[in-house]
Design a protein around this motif. Structure first.
Motif, PDB file in Angstrom:
ATOM      1  N   GLN A  12      25.413  23.731 -10.929  1.00  0.00           N
ATOM      2  CA  GLN A  12      25.847  25.004 -11.493  1.00  0.00           C
ATOM      3  C   GLN A  12      24.668  25.947 -11.649  1.00  0.00           C
ATOM      4  OE1 GLN A  12      27.936  24.047 -15.156  1.00  0.00           O
ATOM      5  NE2 GLN A  12      29.890  24.052 -14.079  1.00  0.00           N
ATOM      6  N   ALA A  13      24.964  27.211 -11.665  1.00  0.00           N
ATOM      7  CA  ALA A  13      23.931  28.211 -11.894  1.00  0.00           C
ATOM      8  C   ALA A  13      23.199  27.899 -13.194  1.00  0.00           C
ATOM      9  CB  ALA A  13      24.538  29.606 -11.950  1.00  0.00           C
ATOM     10  N   GLY A  14      21.885  28.037 -13.148  1.00  0.00           N
ATOM     11  CA  GLY A  14      21.051  27.695 -14.292  1.00  0.00           C
ATOM     12  C   GLY A  14      20.543  26.271 -14.278  1.00  0.00           C
ATOM     13  N   GLY A  15      21.065  25.464 -13.377  1.00  0.00           N
ATOM     14  CA  GLY A  15      20.657  24.069 -13.299  1.00  0.00           C
ATOM     15  C   GLY A  15      19.373  23.859 -12.530  1.00  0.00           C
ATOM     16  N   SER A  16      19.032  22.591 -12.356  1.00  0.00           N
ATOM     17  CA  SER A  16      17.776  22.223 -11.704  1.00  0.00           C
ATOM     18  C   SER A  16      18.000  21.132 -10.660  1.00  0.00           C
ATOM     19  CB  SER A  16      16.768  21.705 -12.737  1.00  0.00           C
ATOM     20  OG  SER A  16      16.484  22.678 -13.707  1.00  0.00           O
ATOM     21  N   LEU A  17      17.132  21.125  -9.686  1.00  0.00           N
ATOM     22  CA  LEU A  17      17.093  20.066  -8.682  1.00  0.00           C
ATOM     23  C   LEU A  17      15.645  19.829  -8.286  1.00  0.00           C
ATOM     24  CD1 LEU A  17      19.997  20.971  -6.196  1.00  0.00           C
ATOM     25  CD2 LEU A  17      19.905  18.961  -7.671  1.00  0.00           C
ATOM     26  N   ARG A  18      15.360  18.619  -7.855  1.00  0.00           N
ATOM     27  CA  ARG A  18      14.040  18.310  -7.313  1.00  0.00           C
ATOM     28  C   ARG A  18      14.202  17.792  -5.902  1.00  0.00           C
ATOM     29  NH1 ARG A  18       9.698  13.552  -8.252  1.00  0.00           N
ATOM     30  NH2 ARG A  18       7.769  14.764  -8.079  1.00  0.00           N
ATOM     31  N   LEU A  19      13.646  18.511  -4.956  1.00  0.00           N
ATOM     32  CA  LEU A  19      13.701  18.117  -3.558  1.00  0.00           C
ATOM     33  C   LEU A  19      12.442  17.333  -3.193  1.00  0.00           C
ATOM     34  CD1 LEU A  19      14.970  21.415  -1.890  1.00  0.00           C
ATOM     35  CD2 LEU A  19      16.285  19.618  -3.043  1.00  0.00           C
ATOM     36  N   SER A  20      12.616  16.389  -2.287  1.00  0.00           N
ATOM     37  CA  SER A  20      11.492  15.626  -1.747  1.00  0.00           C
ATOM     38  C   SER A  20      11.526  15.715  -0.236  1.00  0.00           C
ATOM     39  CB  SER A  20      11.583  14.157  -2.161  1.00  0.00           C
ATOM     40  OG  SER A  20      11.545  14.006  -3.557  1.00  0.00           O
ATOM     41  N   CYS A  21      10.375  15.658   0.375  1.00  0.00           N
ATOM     42  CA  CYS A  21      10.298  15.619   1.829  1.00  0.00           C
ATOM     43  C   CYS A  21       9.230  14.601   2.211  1.00  0.00           C
ATOM     44  CB  CYS A  21       9.982  16.987   2.408  1.00  0.00           C
ATOM     45  SG  CYS A  21       9.932  17.008   4.212  1.00  0.00           S
ATOM     46  N   ALA A  22       9.680  13.505   2.750  1.00  0.00           N
ATOM     47  CA  ALA A  22       8.777  12.453   3.188  1.00  0.00           C
ATOM     48  C   ALA A  22       8.446  12.646   4.660  1.00  0.00           C
ATOM     49  CB  ALA A  22       9.425  11.089   2.972  1.00  0.00           C
ATOM     50  N   THR A  23       7.209  12.408   5.004  1.00  0.00           N
ATOM     51  CA  THR A  23       6.780  12.579   6.391  1.00  0.00           C
ATOM     52  C   THR A  23       6.245  11.271   6.952  1.00  0.00           C
ATOM     53  OG1 THR A  23       4.472  13.139   5.936  1.00  0.00           O
ATOM     54  CG2 THR A  23       6.080  14.915   5.774  1.00  0.00           C
ATOM     55  N   SER A  24       6.390  11.113   8.235  1.00  0.00           N
ATOM     56  CA  SER A  24       5.793   9.982   8.921  1.00  0.00           C
ATOM     57  C   SER A  24       4.519  10.470   9.592  1.00  0.00           C
ATOM     58  CB  SER A  24       6.754   9.431   9.966  1.00  0.00           C
ATOM     59  OG  SER A  24       7.000  10.412  10.955  1.00  0.00           O
ATOM     60  N   ALA A  74      -0.981  10.598  -1.101  1.00  0.00           N
ATOM     61  CA  ALA A  74      -0.946   9.143  -0.965  1.00  0.00           C
ATOM     62  C   ALA A  74       0.418   8.671  -0.451  1.00  0.00           C
ATOM     63  CB  ALA A  74      -1.257   8.483  -2.295  1.00  0.00           C
ATOM     64  N   LYS A  75       1.438   9.479  -0.718  1.00  0.00           N
ATOM     65  CA  LYS A  75       2.797   9.128  -0.284  1.00  0.00           C
ATOM     66  C   LYS A  75       3.271   9.980   0.881  1.00  0.00           C
ATOM     67  CE  LYS A  75       4.266   7.512  -4.855  1.00  0.00           C
ATOM     68  NZ  LYS A  75       5.246   7.679  -5.961  1.00  0.00           N
ATOM     69  N   ASP A  76       2.411  10.869   1.377  1.00  0.00           N
ATOM     70  CA  ASP A  76       2.793  11.755   2.482  1.00  0.00           C
ATOM     71  C   ASP A  76       4.095  12.491   2.160  1.00  0.00           C
ATOM     72  OD1 ASP A  76       1.652   9.551   5.176  1.00  0.00           O
ATOM     73  OD2 ASP A  76       0.571  10.911   3.849  1.00  0.00           O
ATOM     74  N   THR A  77       4.199  12.992   0.946  1.00  0.00           N
ATOM     75  CA  THR A  77       5.440  13.608   0.476  1.00  0.00           C
ATOM     76  C   THR A  77       5.143  14.931  -0.223  1.00  0.00           C
ATOM     77  OG1 THR A  77       6.474  11.435   0.192  1.00  0.00           O
ATOM     78  CG2 THR A  77       7.481  13.286  -0.962  1.00  0.00           C
ATOM     79  N   VAL A  78       6.000  15.905   0.051  1.00  0.00           N
ATOM     80  CA  VAL A  78       5.928  17.185  -0.626  1.00  0.00           C
ATOM     81  C   VAL A  78       7.209  17.378  -1.427  1.00  0.00           C
ATOM     82  CG1 VAL A  78       6.817  18.457   1.393  1.00  0.00           C
ATOM     83  CG2 VAL A  78       5.437  19.648  -0.328  1.00  0.00           C
ATOM     84  N   TYR A  79       7.093  18.033  -2.577  1.00  0.00           N
ATOM     85  CA  TYR A  79       8.212  18.196  -3.497  1.00  0.00           C
ATOM     86  C   TYR A  79       8.473  19.670  -3.774  1.00  0.00           C
ATOM     87  CZ  TYR A  79       6.893  13.350  -4.430  1.00  0.00           C
ATOM     88  OH  TYR A  79       6.555  12.023  -4.294  1.00  0.00           O
ATOM     89  N   LEU A  80       9.700  19.946  -4.185  1.00  0.00           N
ATOM     90  CA  LEU A  80      10.046  21.287  -4.649  1.00  0.00           C
ATOM     91  C   LEU A  80      10.912  21.135  -5.893  1.00  0.00           C
ATOM     92  CD1 LEU A  80       9.691  24.329  -3.970  1.00  0.00           C
ATOM     93  CD2 LEU A  80      11.969  24.213  -2.928  1.00  0.00           C
ATOM     94  N   GLN A  81      10.345  21.466  -7.040  1.00  0.00           N
ATOM     95  CA  GLN A  81      11.099  21.472  -8.283  1.00  0.00           C
ATOM     96  C   GLN A  81      11.739  22.837  -8.436  1.00  0.00           C
ATOM     97  OE1 GLN A  81      11.524  18.894 -10.736  1.00  0.00           O
ATOM     98  NE2 GLN A  81      13.077  20.359 -11.412  1.00  0.00           N
ATOM     99  N   MET A  82      13.061  22.852  -8.545  1.00  0.00           N
ATOM    100  CA  MET A  82      13.798  24.110  -8.634  1.00  0.00           C
ATOM    101  C   MET A  82      14.504  24.184  -9.976  1.00  0.00           C
ATOM    102  SD  MET A  82      15.359  24.315  -4.774  1.00  0.00           S
ATOM    103  CE  MET A  82      16.514  22.993  -5.047  1.00  0.00           C
ATOM    104  N   THR A  83      14.263  25.224 -10.719  1.00  0.00           N
ATOM    105  CA  THR A  83      14.905  25.437 -12.011  1.00  0.00           C
ATOM    106  C   THR A  83      15.587  26.802 -12.024  1.00  0.00           C
ATOM    107  OG1 THR A  83      12.921  26.393 -13.006  1.00  0.00           O
ATOM    108  CG2 THR A  83      13.177  24.004 -13.149  1.00  0.00           C
ATOM    109  N   SER A  84      16.415  27.025 -13.037  1.00  0.00           N
ATOM    110  CA  SER A  84      17.136  28.298 -13.182  1.00  0.00           C
ATOM    111  C   SER A  84      17.775  28.713 -11.871  1.00  0.00           C
ATOM    112  CB  SER A  84      16.175  29.387 -13.677  1.00  0.00           C
ATOM    113  OG  SER A  84      15.599  29.018 -14.910  1.00  0.00           O
ATOM    114  N   LEU A  85      18.441  27.780 -11.241  1.00  0.00           N
ATOM    115  CA  LEU A  85      19.012  28.032  -9.925  1.00  0.00           C
ATOM    116  C   LEU A  85      20.093  29.110  -9.974  1.00  0.00           C
ATOM    117  CD1 LEU A  85      19.028  24.391  -8.619  1.00  0.00           C
ATOM    118  CD2 LEU A  85      17.990  26.322  -7.434  1.00  0.00           C
ATOM    119  N   LYS A  86      20.144  29.884  -8.898  1.00  0.00           N
ATOM    120  CA  LYS A  86      21.095  30.979  -8.769  1.00  0.00           C
ATOM    121  C   LYS A  86      21.970  30.736  -7.532  1.00  0.00           C
ATOM    122  CE  LYS A  86      17.579  34.218 -10.455  1.00  0.00           C
ATOM    123  NZ  LYS A  86      16.821  35.453 -10.148  1.00  0.00           N
ATOM    124  N   PRO A  87      23.159  31.320  -7.507  1.00  0.00           N
ATOM    125  CA  PRO A  87      24.001  31.160  -6.313  1.00  0.00           C
ATOM    126  C   PRO A  87      23.304  31.588  -5.029  1.00  0.00           C
ATOM    127  CG  PRO A  87      25.304  32.036  -8.120  1.00  0.00           C
ATOM    128  CD  PRO A  87      23.879  32.005  -8.598  1.00  0.00           C
TER     129      PRO A  87
END
Length: 117
Positions: A12-24, A74-87
């Motif tokens: 829902q709008a206003g919520g949060s998600l955390r994305l991960s991207c693992a690479t080889s 060390a984990k070959d990973t990039v993250y995106l923390q998303m807060t206050s999400l909008k449509p």
């Protein structure tokens, strides 16, 4: 190099998600990395980028103050923390080398983020 983005979902709008991207592969730590998104009918756009060591970040004006990019070399990973999400954040999100990098890896499938109002 293969890119595997995950962590998307419906929120829902206003919520949060955390994305991960693992690479080889073994070149992750030498590259500026970025998160990108593509909404239906629109071109892919850069959302955020982070330097190879993680000390410097940059954000699109539309997400500044709401999104935070980070990485774990060390984990070959990039993250995106998303807060206050909008449509208008609804899109498929991808990671890849940074927007000014002279090459791109294969994009991968990305992860869908849907923000309901």
């Amino acid at each position: 190099v293969q890119l595997q983005a995950s962590g998307g979902g419906l929120v829902q709008a206003g919520g949060s998600l955390r994305l991960s991207c693992a690479t080889s592969g073994n070149t992750f730590s030498r590259n500026v990395m970025g998160w990108y998104r593509q909404a239906p009918g629109k071109q892919r756009e850069s959302v955020a980028s982070i330097s190879s060591g993680g000390s410097s970040t940059d954000y699109a004006d539309s997400v500044k103050g709401r999104f935070t990019i980070s990485r774990d070399n060390a984990k070959d990973t990039v993250y995106l923390q998303m807060t206050s999400l909008k449509p208008e954040d609804t899109a498929v999100y991808y990671c890849n080398t940074g927007p000014t990098s002279y090459y791109r890896w294969s994009w991968g499938q990305g992860t869908q983020v849907t923000v309901s109002s």
